[in-house]
Design a protein around this motif. Structure first.
Motif, PDB file in Angstrom:
ATOM      1  N   ASP A 259       0.836  -1.197   0.000  1.00  0.00           N
ATOM      2  CA  ASP A 259       0.000   0.000   0.000  1.00  0.00           C
ATOM      3  C   ASP A 259       0.874   1.252   0.000  1.00  0.00           C
ATOM      4  O   ASP A 259       2.107   1.173  -0.125  1.00  0.00           O
ATOM      5  CB  ASP A 259      -0.969  -0.014   1.183  1.00  0.00           C
ATOM      6  N   ASP A 260       0.260   2.400   0.166  1.00  0.00           N
ATOM      7  CA  ASP A 260       0.997   3.661   0.109  1.00  0.00           C
ATOM      8  C   ASP A 260       1.960   3.846   1.277  1.00  0.00           C
ATOM      9  O   ASP A 260       2.808   4.740   1.247  1.00  0.00           O
ATOM     10  CB  ASP A 260       0.014   4.841   0.084  1.00  0.00           C
ATOM     11  N   HIS A 261       1.837   3.005   2.304  1.00  0.00           N
ATOM     12  CA  HIS A 261       2.727   3.092   3.463  1.00  0.00           C
ATOM     13  C   HIS A 261       3.808   2.017   3.436  1.00  0.00           C
ATOM     14  O   HIS A 261       4.520   1.830   4.422  1.00  0.00           O
ATOM     15  CB  HIS A 261       1.922   2.987   4.758  1.00  0.00           C
ATOM     16  N   GLY A 262       3.924   1.306   2.305  1.00  0.00           N
ATOM     17  CA  GLY A 262       4.951   0.282   2.169  1.00  0.00           C
ATOM     18  C   GLY A 262       4.634  -1.014   2.871  1.00  0.00           C
ATOM     19  O   GLY A 262       5.533  -1.837   3.093  1.00  0.00           O
ATOM     20  N   LEU A 263       3.361  -1.246   3.199  1.00  0.00           N
ATOM     21  CA  LEU A 263       2.961  -2.444   3.937  1.00  0.00           C
ATOM     22  C   LEU A 263       2.324  -3.459   2.995  1.00  0.00           C
ATOM     23  O   LEU A 263       1.619  -3.090   2.046  1.00  0.00           O
ATOM     24  CB  LEU A 263       1.986  -2.069   5.048  1.00  0.00           C
ATOM     25  N   PRO A 264       2.550  -4.749   3.221  1.00  0.00           N
ATOM     26  CA  PRO A 264       2.068  -5.778   2.298  1.00  0.00           C
ATOM     27  C   PRO A 264       0.544  -5.823   2.214  1.00  0.00           C
ATOM     28  O   PRO A 264      -0.155  -5.695   3.223  1.00  0.00           O
ATOM     29  CB  PRO A 264       2.615  -7.081   2.897  1.00  0.00           C
ATOM     30  N   THR A 265       0.066  -6.028   0.983  1.00  0.00           N
ATOM     31  CA  THR A 265      -1.373  -6.188   0.765  1.00  0.00           C
ATOM     32  C   THR A 265      -1.726  -7.597   0.315  1.00  0.00           C
ATOM     33  O   THR A 265      -2.903  -7.921   0.192  1.00  0.00           O
ATOM     34  CB  THR A 265      -1.868  -5.188  -0.291  1.00  0.00           C
ATOM     35  N   GLY A 266      -0.713  -8.413   0.062  1.00  0.00           N
ATOM     36  CA  GLY A 266      -0.977  -9.779  -0.359  1.00  0.00           C
ATOM     37  C   GLY A 266       0.051 -10.250  -1.367  1.00  0.00           C
ATOM     38  O   GLY A 266       0.774  -9.461  -1.976  1.00  0.00           O
ATOM     39  N   GLU A 267       0.097 -11.560  -1.537  1.00  0.00           N
ATOM     40  CA  GLU A 267       1.057 -12.179  -2.444  1.00  0.00           C
ATOM     41  C   GLU A 267       0.454 -12.300  -3.838  1.00  0.00           C
ATOM     42  O   GLU A 267      -0.704 -12.699  -3.988  1.00  0.00           O
ATOM     43  CB  GLU A 267       1.438 -13.554  -1.895  1.00  0.00           C
ATOM     44  N   GLU A 268       1.247 -11.960  -4.854  1.00  0.00           N
ATOM     45  CA  GLU A 268       0.767 -11.979  -6.234  1.00  0.00           C
ATOM     46  C   GLU A 268       1.789 -12.678  -7.123  1.00  0.00           C
ATOM     47  O   GLU A 268       2.994 -12.506  -6.935  1.00  0.00           O
ATOM     48  CB  GLU A 268       0.573 -10.545  -6.749  1.00  0.00           C
ATOM     49  N   PRO A 269       1.337 -13.450  -8.129  1.00  0.00           N
ATOM     50  CA  PRO A 269       2.296 -14.029  -9.080  1.00  0.00           C
ATOM     51  C   PRO A 269       2.899 -12.933  -9.949  1.00  0.00           C
ATOM     52  O   PRO A 269       2.232 -11.957 -10.296  1.00  0.00           O
ATOM     53  CB  PRO A 269       1.445 -14.994  -9.900  1.00  0.00           C
ATOM     54  N   VAL A 270       4.172 -13.101 -10.307  1.00  0.00           N
ATOM     55  CA  VAL A 270       4.833 -12.089 -11.141  1.00  0.00           C
ATOM     56  C   VAL A 270       4.628 -12.354 -12.629  1.00  0.00           C
ATOM     57  O   VAL A 270       4.830 -11.451 -13.451  1.00  0.00           O
ATOM     58  CB  VAL A 270       6.346 -12.026 -10.843  1.00  0.00           C
ATOM     59  N   GLU A 271       4.232 -13.551 -12.964  1.00  0.00           N
ATOM     60  CA  GLU A 271       4.108 -13.903 -14.380  1.00  0.00           C
ATOM     61  C   GLU A 271       3.158 -12.946 -15.098  1.00  0.00           C
ATOM     62  O   GLU A 271       2.050 -12.665 -14.637  1.00  0.00           O
ATOM     63  CB  GLU A 271       3.597 -15.334 -14.521  1.00  0.00           C
TER      64      GLU A 271
END
Length: 478
Positions: free
Chosen positions: A353-365
């Motif tokens: 997010d805008d504060h540099g905190l994780p929002t979840g895991e996403e595939p890079v493909e």
């Protein structure tokens, strides 16, 4: 502070106690810090290994640090047979003096055979002498022969202690404290006292780190060790062990606690050779983190490059939440990182997010964050944590940064205790002239906000240790 050393049966406890009484100091027997398991092994005639001794030495070192911080002198009885053990306890601590008790094997064996209430059996004496490394001249030890009554041994020790002036600590005239240089062939590196940071690394005179000068204030986390957490803790608030904790907000613009608690404290020199240096410090209980850790970082140059090993031991009496990372900025000699070729074998990234905190895991493909095949970084702004790391048969992951020519580069080897790697192209650095000059490739044991989410968080039990190992391996025509 006096450390009385020698093999079992040399009279360390007796001499240290008498010395403490004579000087009006406290007394401590280092054997008191042995775990019940270690005591049982020795009582059964089993010699301790270096691994067995690691938490014990860490606990003794932490006790010494507490006494020094409180300005409370003491005499400590501790075998400290090897140079490495003495370096861990006395290295970088000018307040600590060594008194080494020397005697013949025959005399010491007779003493051991005459005592029956101690957990250390006489049959282990040979292992003690096998491990013993007599003090070297640069340790400035007071060596005392034990073939006389204990009172005479103490008198001789006191005479030597008074004859040799104590080294006075000094304040180095640099912004990052003492500087420790390493060399191996064409490689050179420099480690700074402040934060135990790796300040400089070069091959053949070409820098591979966008580091900092000795008299320059450290900015952007350059080369710093991130203990006891890497990246951020949202709001500095977390719950652990049934209690709520509030950390100082060291990233006030985002309301976060960032990059741990040891970046701005001096680290002591524990051991040093031409191609290696070990520095360490104690993280004492404090508001927001009421746990006690002993931390040692070894930097070693070798044929494959620069390897860093951070070993952290919980020397407190309660479990502690823990994470670790490091923040080097790499360069392959380009003016900006845009043309450098990045290869990052990771299948997932963490959105933020805008504060540099994780929002979840996403595939890079299929996304702009997929660097599994080497390609230029380009103008893309990257400040992303990657996971799902592909590893070789040895369990290592290699992140590669290469010169546009493909003729040379540097591999970041993620060896042990690392599940995430943060990549940051420096677009938001406070100094505009340093933006995108180097790319931060940051090995991490856990992601941002692990203290709150528990993701990959290490829980260090009392006496437990964590090892974090990674390396920089240059290749090609440097």
């Amino acid at each position: 502070m006096v450390l009385v050393t020698g093999v079992a049966g040399s009279g360390k406890s007796t001499v240290a106690q008498l010395l403490a009484d004579r000087l009006g100091w406290a007394y401590q027997d280092a054997d008191d810090f042995h775990t019940p398991a270690n005591r049982a092994r020795m009582a059964a005639g089993e010699a301790l290994t270096d691994e067995d001794r690691r938490p014990w030495l860490a606990a003794v070192a932490a006790w010494i640090d507490r006494r020094i911080a409180a300005r409370e002198p003491a005499a400590v009885a501790c075998s400290a047979l090897k140079r490495a053990y003495r370096d861990q306890l006395a290295g970088g601590r000018p307040e600590v003096r060594l008194v080494h008790l020397h005697g013949s094997r025959q005399l010491i064996r007779s003493r051991l055979e005459s005592r029956h209430s101690h957990f250390f059996p006489a049959r282990l004496l040979d292992s003690q002498f096998a491990d013993l490394q007599e003090p070297e001249p640069d340790e400035h030890a007071c060596v005392v022969d034990i073939g006389r009554p204990p009172e005479a041994v103490v008198a001789a020790a006191v005479a030597q202690l008074r004859a040799v002036p104590t080294e006075e600590p000094h304040m180095p005239p640099t912004a990052s404290g003492e500087q420790w240089s390493l060399r191996h062939g064409a490689q050179a590196a420099v480690v700074a006292e402040l934060g135990g940071a790796v300040r400089h690394y070069e091959v053949g005179g070409r820098p591979l780190l966008d580091g900092f000068a000795a008299d320059e204030r450290i900015t952007g986390g350059r080369g710093q060790l991130l203990v006891p957490w890497p990246n951020r803790v949202a709001g500095g608030r977390y719950r652990f062990g049934g209690e709520d904790h509030q950390l100082p907000l060291t990233e006030p613009e985002n309301g976060n606690a960032i990059h741990g608690l040891l970046r701005w404290v001096p680290w002591r020199l524990a051991a040093r050779s031409e191609d290696a240096v070990t520095v360490g410090t104690t993280l004492f209980p404090q508001p927001g983190y009421p746990y006690q850790l002993q931390v040692a970082a070894e930097y070693r140059l070798g044929p494959e490059g620069l390897e860093t090993t951070v070993t952290t031991t919980n020397v407190g009496d309660t479990a502690a939440p823990y994470g670790v990372g490091q923040h080097p900025y790499l360069t392959v000699g380009t003016d900006l990182v845009d043309t450098a070729l990045l290869t990052l074998p990771a299948r997932h990234r963490l959105g933020a997010d805008d504060h540099g905190l994780p929002t979840g895991e996403e595939p890079v493909e299929g996304t702009a964050y997929d660097f599994r095949t080497a390609r230029p970084i380009g103008e893309q702004h990257v400040d992303t944590a990657y996971t799902g790391l592909d590893r070789d048969p040895a369990g290592h992951c290699v992140v590669r940064l290469a010169h546009p020519s493909g003729s040379r580069g540097i591999d970041v080897r993620l060896i042990e205790g690392i599940r995430y790697v943060q990549v940051y192209t420096g677009d938001t650095l406070s100094e505009p002239g340093r933006r995108r000059r180097g790319v931060a490739i940051e090995p991490m044991s856990c992601p941002a906000d692990a203290f709150r989410s528990g993701t990959a968080l290490t829980v260090l039990e009392p006496g437990g240790s964590h090892v974090f190992r990674w390396g920089l391996a240059p290749w090609g025509s440097w």
